[in-house]
Design a protein around this motif. Structure first.
Motif, short mmCIF file in Angstrom:
data_model
loop_
_atom_site.label_atom_id
_atom_site.label_comp_id
_atom_site.label_asym_id
_atom_site.label_seq_id
_atom_site.Cartn_x
_atom_site.Cartn_y
_atom_site.Cartn_z
N PRO A 112 0.80 -1.23 0.00
CA PRO A 112 0.00 0.00 0.00
C PRO A 112 0.83 1.28 0.00
CG PRO A 112 -0.12 -1.10 2.12
CD PRO A 112 0.55 -2.04 1.19
N SER A 113 2.06 1.25 0.54
CA SER A 113 2.88 2.47 0.58
C SER A 113 3.66 2.68 -0.72
CB SER A 113 3.85 2.41 1.76
OG SER A 113 4.80 1.37 1.57
N GLY A 114 3.76 1.62 -1.56
CA GLY A 114 4.48 1.73 -2.84
C GLY A 114 5.97 1.58 -2.72
N VAL A 115 6.47 1.13 -1.59
CA VAL A 115 7.91 0.94 -1.40
C VAL A 115 8.34 -0.33 -2.12
CG1 VAL A 115 9.73 0.52 0.28
CG2 VAL A 115 7.95 2.20 0.77
N ARG A 116 9.35 -0.19 -3.04
CA ARG A 116 9.81 -1.34 -3.80
C ARG A 116 11.09 -1.94 -3.19
NH1 ARG A 116 5.43 -0.69 -5.24
NH2 ARG A 116 4.61 -0.28 -7.34
N SER A 117 11.96 -1.05 -2.70
CA SER A 117 13.23 -1.52 -2.11
C SER A 117 13.39 -0.89 -0.72
CB SER A 117 14.42 -1.13 -2.99
OG SER A 117 14.29 -1.68 -4.28
N THR A 118 14.02 -1.68 0.17
CA THR A 118 14.22 -1.16 1.52
C THR A 118 15.53 -1.69 2.11
OG1 THR A 118 13.23 -0.89 3.72
CG2 THR A 118 12.97 -3.03 2.67
N LEU A 119 16.14 -0.84 2.89
CA LEU A 119 17.33 -1.23 3.64
C LEU A 119 17.00 -0.98 5.12
CD1 LEU A 119 20.30 -2.06 3.98
CD2 LEU A 119 20.93 0.33 3.56
N ASP A 120 16.81 -2.08 5.87
CA ASP A 120 16.44 -1.99 7.29
C ASP A 120 17.64 -2.41 8.14
OD1 ASP A 120 14.05 -1.48 6.14
OD2 ASP A 120 12.89 -2.98 7.27
N VAL A 121 18.08 -1.52 9.04
CA VAL A 121 19.24 -1.78 9.89
C VAL A 121 18.81 -1.76 11.37
CG1 VAL A 121 21.59 -1.10 10.46
CG2 VAL A 121 20.69 -0.62 8.17
#
Length: 726
Positions: A112-121
């Motif tokens: 729903p937010s449209g986020v395709r790539s993420t880097l979670d630290v």
């Protein structure tokens, strides 16, 4: 060039005022803005996580995604994701929709937010996951090593900032707690359970105990006031505390200035993160509360006049006693003393008796004694031998009978003592109830009025209880019957009337005489109904006899409760009117002791009854007051000499003198005399020689049924024709 920029970015964060101050939120917001601007990402966010409370808290956001519209899910909705971060530290996802590590967040957040790539630290402190730094792009994009490196370094700085904030907060909380503890009126103390040393104590300890902090902190707990004064109790508390139990209680301790105070304490063990065992002690001065409670207890459990324990408290304590001896004390004639000397003097007598009992209890090392009634006291002895019990009982009796000086007058108390062996009483009976039974016998004893409770008394009590129960139905069942004992005129040698004597035709016990039930009827209140029936039945019978013998008289006994009931005058007036009785032929008999219960009322009622034409006779004369004063005060027409003086007339010079004196006194006052219990000719001759007017007894006839008595009068001939039959 990029590496230099990233290094500069990191230095900006490290050297920022927010970072130095431990302002985690401002540091996180700065980091989010710098990362978003320099790494060309759509959105950067920082959150803190509490897996224990299942909370995720947004701290900082920067970019094109609204934090209000799209919030990452709580930890319990994405446990695999949380575990991955905690173990691997970061997740670099090219495609958020197809990365298995993010499957729990795909539908609810990334799609729903449209986020395709993420880097979670992960933001970790001491290996624990405390937060997340996430960088997000709206297009598919691989994360470079430089991206990962700078994000990780920023996450480390955020972890340091968060740790600093936590340390500052913890420091502030500790300072607050310390200030609160120092300002508290309650004692707060920390004891190292391994070394048994006092690690901390607040100022309240000095205020309450008088010992300053420096003489306590760093010293052994053995030096504490409580431990010094209650070593065994302290040892027990410490042992249970080490078992993990919470200990609470109250103790009275001696302060440094030798004054005392009451302290209420609560002690519990806790273990620090490093595994050290400590005891936390909280204590407060509860002296005022204890004093207040003691006062309330005194008001609730003590007699205000004597300051002895009251009946309620005594019974409560007596319930726990299984062995020993109970003594119940009654002051005989106390009501009469109150009426004669006044209630203030009555109180003085009670206070003196209480003081003697208190002294006796102290000497004999017993604390169980009380005032259990208006003129009743009780004391419990521990187990004693028979000789010890006899000695102590006699000793107490002698002390209580010693004269008391009240208003310069020597008053001799007349105690009656009942003794009960608590262990030997039957299960269904209470010690005080048994003592009450024995006390009734003690009151009637001559000499030392001491009665030990035994099975014979209990059997009599049970029989009396049956009598009391059966009395309730006796009147309705018409079980009562009047017998009549003829009365002879010694001068005229003829019979002038009879005394009505009640008999109870009991269904199981047969014919019962008054001695078997009248006293019980008086105690239970049945006497009024019985007395009313007796009076009416006697008047009805007198009416029938007077149709043939006009001058016959009828003597009827009236109990004290009936006499003072308030309706005797109306009842007599109704009966005289109904049965048309000749004036002077109905004689009411009452004992002299009963008359003295309320002299004013008795005098007034006697005057009224006399005006109705009713004669008044003093029954059992010689056994009570035998006072000339009341003989003049009351309108009495007859004295009936008690049978105890008649029975030994032939052998006792004293009885002869007493009887002669009574007859002479009555003659001087123009009062007729009847002797009861005449059984021999010698007795009759003595009475006739001393000018006694009438006699009755077995010499002439026992009590007879109505038909038998009527035949007796016929057989003896006409009644005396005297106009006055008294």
């Amino acid at each position: 060039m990029k590496k230099f920029k990233y290094q500069h970015l990191l230095e900006l964060i490290v050297n920022s005022e927010a970072k130095q101050e431990g302002n985690f939120q401002k540091t996180a917001q700065m980091a989010a803005e710098l990362l978003c601007q320099h790494l060309l990402v759509t959105h950067v966010g920082v959150v803190t996580i509490s897996c224990e409370n299942n909370q995720i808290n947004p701290i900082a956001n920067y970019g094109h995604i609204s934090p209000d519209g799209f919030v990452r899910p709580a930890p319990d909705l994405c446990p695999k994701y949380i575990t991955e971060l905690a173990n691997k530290r970061l997740i670099d996802a090219f495609d958020t929709g197809n990365d298995p590590r993010l499957c729990e967040l795909a539908l609810g957040y990334f799609t729903p937010s449209g986020v395709r790539s993420t880097l979670d630290v992960a933001i970790r402190i001491n290996g624990y996951l405390e937060g997340i730094l996430f960088l997000e792009r709206m297009e598919f994009s691989h994360w470079s090593d430089n991206d990962i490196q700078i994000a990780s370094q920023v996450a480390d700085q955020l972890a340091l900032s968060l740790a600093t904030r936590n340390a500052y907060e913890k420091e502030e909380k500790l300072a607050l707690l310390l200030n609160a503890a120092e300002g508290s009126d309650q004692i707060t103390m920390l004891i190292n359970l391994k070394t048994e040393m006092v690690e901390y104590v607040n100022q309240a300890h000095e205020t309450i105990t008088g010992k300053c902090k420096t003489s306590v902190i760093g010293h052994s707990l053995q030096e504490l006031s409580f431990v010094n004064q209650y070593p065994e109790k302290a040892k027990e508390v410490l042992a249970k505390l080490k078992q993990g139990l919470v200990m609470k209680g109250e103790s009275q301790i001696l302060k440094l200035d030798n004054s005392s105070c009451w302290v209420r304490y609560s002690i519990k063990q806790f273990i620090t993160d490093r595994g050290n065992h400590f005891a936390l002690i909280n204590a407060e001065d509860c002296s005022e509360e204890h004093k207040h409670n003691l006062e309330l207890e005194r008001l609730a459990w003590r007699c205000r006049l004597t300051d002895l324990y009251n009946r309620t408290y005594f019974i409560k304590k007596l319930e726990k006693v299984s062995k020993g001896h109970l003594l119940l004390i009654d002051l005989r004639g106390f009501k009469r003393f109150n009426d004669t000397y006044g209630h203030d003097n009555g109180d003085r007598l009670l206070i003196e008796i209480a003081s003697r009992l208190k002294h006796f209890a102290k000497v004999n090392h017993t604390e169980q004694f009380a005032r259990v009634g208006s003129d009743e006291f009780a004391i419990v002895f521990p187990e004693l031998t028979q000789s010890e019990l006899t000695y102590k009982t006699s000793s107490l009796y002698r002390q209580l009978t010693k004269a008391v000086v009240i208003d310069r007058e020597h008053i001799e108390p007349k105690p009656a003592l009942a003794v009960v062996d608590i262990e030997k009483i039957e299960a269904n009976f209470l010690p005080l109830a048994c003592a009450d039974i024995a006390l009734q016998y003690a009151k009637n004893k001559q000499g030392d009025a001491i009665q030990i409770f035994n099975n014979a008394l209990l059997s009599t009590f049970k029989e009396n209880a049956e009598i009391e129960r059966d009395l309730q139905t006796a009147l309705r069942g018409r079980e009562f019957e009047l017998y009549y004992q003829p009365i002879k005129d010694l001068q005229k040698k003829c019979y002038i009337g009879a005394e009505a004597l009640i008999r109870w035709n009991h269904p199981q016990k047969g014919v019962l005489y008054p001695g078997a039930f009248i006293a019980i009827a008086e105690q239970t209140g049945h006497i009024n109904a019985i007395g009313t029936w007796v009076l009416e039945a006697a008047c009805k019978q007198l009416n029938q006899w007077q149709r043939q013998y006009v001058n016959l008289t009828m003597h009827v006994n009236v109990a004290a409760r009936q006499f003072f009931s308030g309706n005797l005058y109306v009842q007599v007036w109704d009966l005289i009117t109904c049965y048309r009785l000749k004036p002077g032929t109905l004689i009411l008999e009452i004992t002299e002791t009963e008359l003295m219960e309320d002299i004013k009322y008795a005098t007034h009622l006697c005057q009224e009854l006399t005006e109705l034409g009713v004669g008044l006779a003093i029954d059992d004369f010689g056994t009570g007051y035998s006072s000339m004063r009341y003989l003049k005060q009351f309108p009495i027409c007859k004295l009936k000499i008690d049978r105890s003086f008649i029975s030994d007339l032939s052998t006792s010079h004293e009885s002869q003198e007493i009887v002669s004196a009574i007859i002479a006194m009555a003659s001087a006052l123009n009062i007729s005399v009847t002797a009861e219990g005449v059984e021999t000719k010698e007795q009759e001759l003595f009475l006739a020689d001393n000018h006694c007017h009438q006699t009755q007894g077995f010499l002439y006839s026992p009590g007879l049924r109505e038909s038998e008595c009527s035949q007796f009068f016929i057989k003896q001939g006409k009644s005396c024709e005297s106009p006055s039959m008294v």
